[in-house]
Motif scaffolding. Structure first.
Motif, PDB file in Angstrom:
ATOM      1  N   VAL A   1       0.834  -1.192   0.000  1.00 19.34           N
ATOM      2  CA  VAL A   1       0.000   0.000   0.000  1.00 19.34           C
ATOM      3  C   VAL A   1       0.875   1.251   0.000  1.00 19.34           C
ATOM      4  O   VAL A   1       2.013   1.229   0.484  1.00 19.34           O
ATOM      5  N   PHE A   2       0.320   2.320  -0.565  1.00 17.62           N
ATOM      6  CA  PHE A   2       0.979   3.623  -0.616  1.00 17.62           C
ATOM      7  C   PHE A   2      -0.046   4.654  -0.173  1.00 17.62           C
ATOM      8  O   PHE A   2      -1.193   4.617  -0.621  1.00 17.62           O
ATOM      9  N   VAL A   3       0.369   5.577   0.684  1.00 10.77           N
ATOM     10  CA  VAL A   3      -0.521   6.628   1.182  1.00 10.77           C
ATOM     11  C   VAL A   3       0.267   7.931   1.294  1.00 10.77           C
ATOM     12  O   VAL A   3       1.497   7.922   1.323  1.00 10.77           O
ATOM     13  N   ILE A   4      -0.461   9.048   1.381  1.00  8.91           N
ATOM     14  CA  ILE A   4       0.160  10.333   1.686  1.00  8.91           C
ATOM     15  C   ILE A   4      -0.019  10.560   3.178  1.00  8.91           C
ATOM     16  O   ILE A   4      -1.135  10.722   3.672  1.00  8.91           O
ATOM     17  N   GLY A   5       1.087  10.518   3.894  1.00  6.11           N
ATOM     18  CA  GLY A   5       1.051  10.662   5.347  1.00  6.11           C
ATOM     19  C   GLY A   5       0.775  12.090   5.787  1.00  6.11           C
ATOM     20  O   GLY A   5       0.754  13.024   4.977  1.00  6.11           O
ATOM     21  N   THR A   6       0.586  12.263   7.077  1.00  7.76           N
ATOM     22  CA  THR A   6       0.265  13.577   7.620  1.00  7.76           C
ATOM     23  C   THR A   6       1.421  14.568   7.475  1.00  7.76           C
ATOM     24  O   THR A   6       1.224  15.770   7.623  1.00  7.76           O
ATOM     25  N   ASP A   7       2.620  14.076   7.148  1.00  8.36           N
ATOM     26  CA  ASP A   7       3.765  14.951   6.877  1.00  8.36           C
ATOM     27  C   ASP A   7       3.864  15.283   5.383  1.00  8.36           C
ATOM     28  O   ASP A   7       4.828  15.887   4.948  1.00  8.36           O
ATOM     29  N   HIS A   8       2.871  14.834   4.594  1.00  7.09           N
ATOM     30  CA  HIS A   8       2.773  15.042   3.141  1.00  7.09           C
ATOM     31  C   HIS A   8       3.761  14.196   2.352  1.00  7.09           C
ATOM     32  O   HIS A   8       3.887  14.362   1.144  1.00  7.09           O
TER      33      HIS A   8
ATOM     34  N   TRP B   1       6.176   0.699   8.226  1.00  4.93           N
ATOM     35  CA  TRP B   1       5.919   1.792   7.299  1.00  4.93           C
ATOM     36  C   TRP B   1       7.249   2.393   6.865  1.00  4.93           C
ATOM     37  O   TRP B   1       8.122   2.637   7.695  1.00  4.93           O
ATOM     38  N   ARG B   2       7.407   2.604   5.560  1.00  2.00           N
ATOM     39  CA  ARG B   2       8.642   3.176   5.000  1.00  2.00           C
ATOM     40  C   ARG B   2       8.332   4.507   4.332  1.00  2.00           C
ATOM     41  O   ARG B   2       7.411   4.605   3.522  1.00  2.00           O
TER      42      ARG B   2
ATOM     43  N   VAL C   1       5.046  10.402   0.904  1.00  4.65           N
ATOM     44  CA  VAL C   1       4.443   9.122   0.540  1.00  4.65           C
ATOM     45  C   VAL C   1       5.047   8.049   1.439  1.00  4.65           C
ATOM     46  O   VAL C   1       6.262   7.981   1.624  1.00  4.65           O
ATOM     47  N   TRP C   2       4.172   7.219   1.984  1.00  5.97           N
ATOM     48  CA  TRP C   2       4.576   6.119   2.856  1.00  5.97           C
ATOM     49  C   TRP C   2       4.083   4.814   2.253  1.00  5.97           C
ATOM     50  O   TRP C   2       3.040   4.787   1.600  1.00  5.97           O
ATOM     51  N   SER C   3       4.829   3.736   2.477  1.00  5.24           N
ATOM     52  CA  SER C   3       4.447   2.439   1.938  1.00  5.24           C
ATOM     53  C   SER C   3       4.678   1.347   2.977  1.00  5.24           C
ATOM     54  O   SER C   3       5.563   1.450   3.834  1.00  5.24           O
TER      55      SER C   3
END
Length: 143
Positions: free
Chosen positions: A68-75, A90-91, A77-79
């Motif tokens: 999975v890939f998301v835009i974290g609260t720090d803007h 989480w990376r 991308v995390w996977s």
């Protein structure tokens, strides 16, 4: 593994360590909290979910395991992903993404490209090669 040698009772009630492995190998359901962020039941995490339809990328890799890939609260991308034997933490993939535009992606085999709109209001993309290495963020949408 010889399934025929396994008792019915064992199949119906797997050992607790088997259940925890199964539970952690998938992200689980997504839920949104009152702060407007989304989370995975099994994998946790906090990310923007703006209702763009592409707030997260759920990629079933060719081996059948998710990434999975998301835009974290720090803007950034995390996977996070799983394999047959483990689940990653989480990376941080870096970058700065505007969650209002979502996180579109395209995949082919073992390659995937994720894209986002950066702080400069331009599209940027990061591509995973079939070897597993990442290109780093490059200008343009990439697909």
């Amino acid at each position: 593994m010889a399934v025929a040698a396994t008792s019915t009772a064992t199949q119906a009630a797997p050992k607790s360590e088997d259940v925890s492995i199964q539970a952690s190998s998938t992200p689980g359901a997504v839920y949104q909290t009152s702060d407007g962020l989304c989370h995975f039941r099994n994998w946790g995490g906090n990310w923007f979910c703006k209702g763009t339809g592409i707030d997260l990328v759920y990629w079933n890799k060719p081996d059948g395991h998710p990434q999975v890939f998301v835009i974290g609260t720090d803007h950034s991308v995390w996977s996070r992903w799983s394999t047959a034997s483990s689940t990653s933490s989480w990376r941080d993939m870096g970058g700065w993404c505007n969650p209002d535009y979502g996180l579109p992606a395209r995949s082919s085999g073992w390659s995937i490209t994720v894209a986002c709109v950066g702080s400069d209001n331009n599209w940027w993309h990061n591509t995973r090669a079939t070897s597993g290495s990442w290109s780093g963020w490059k200008p343009g949408k990439g697909f």
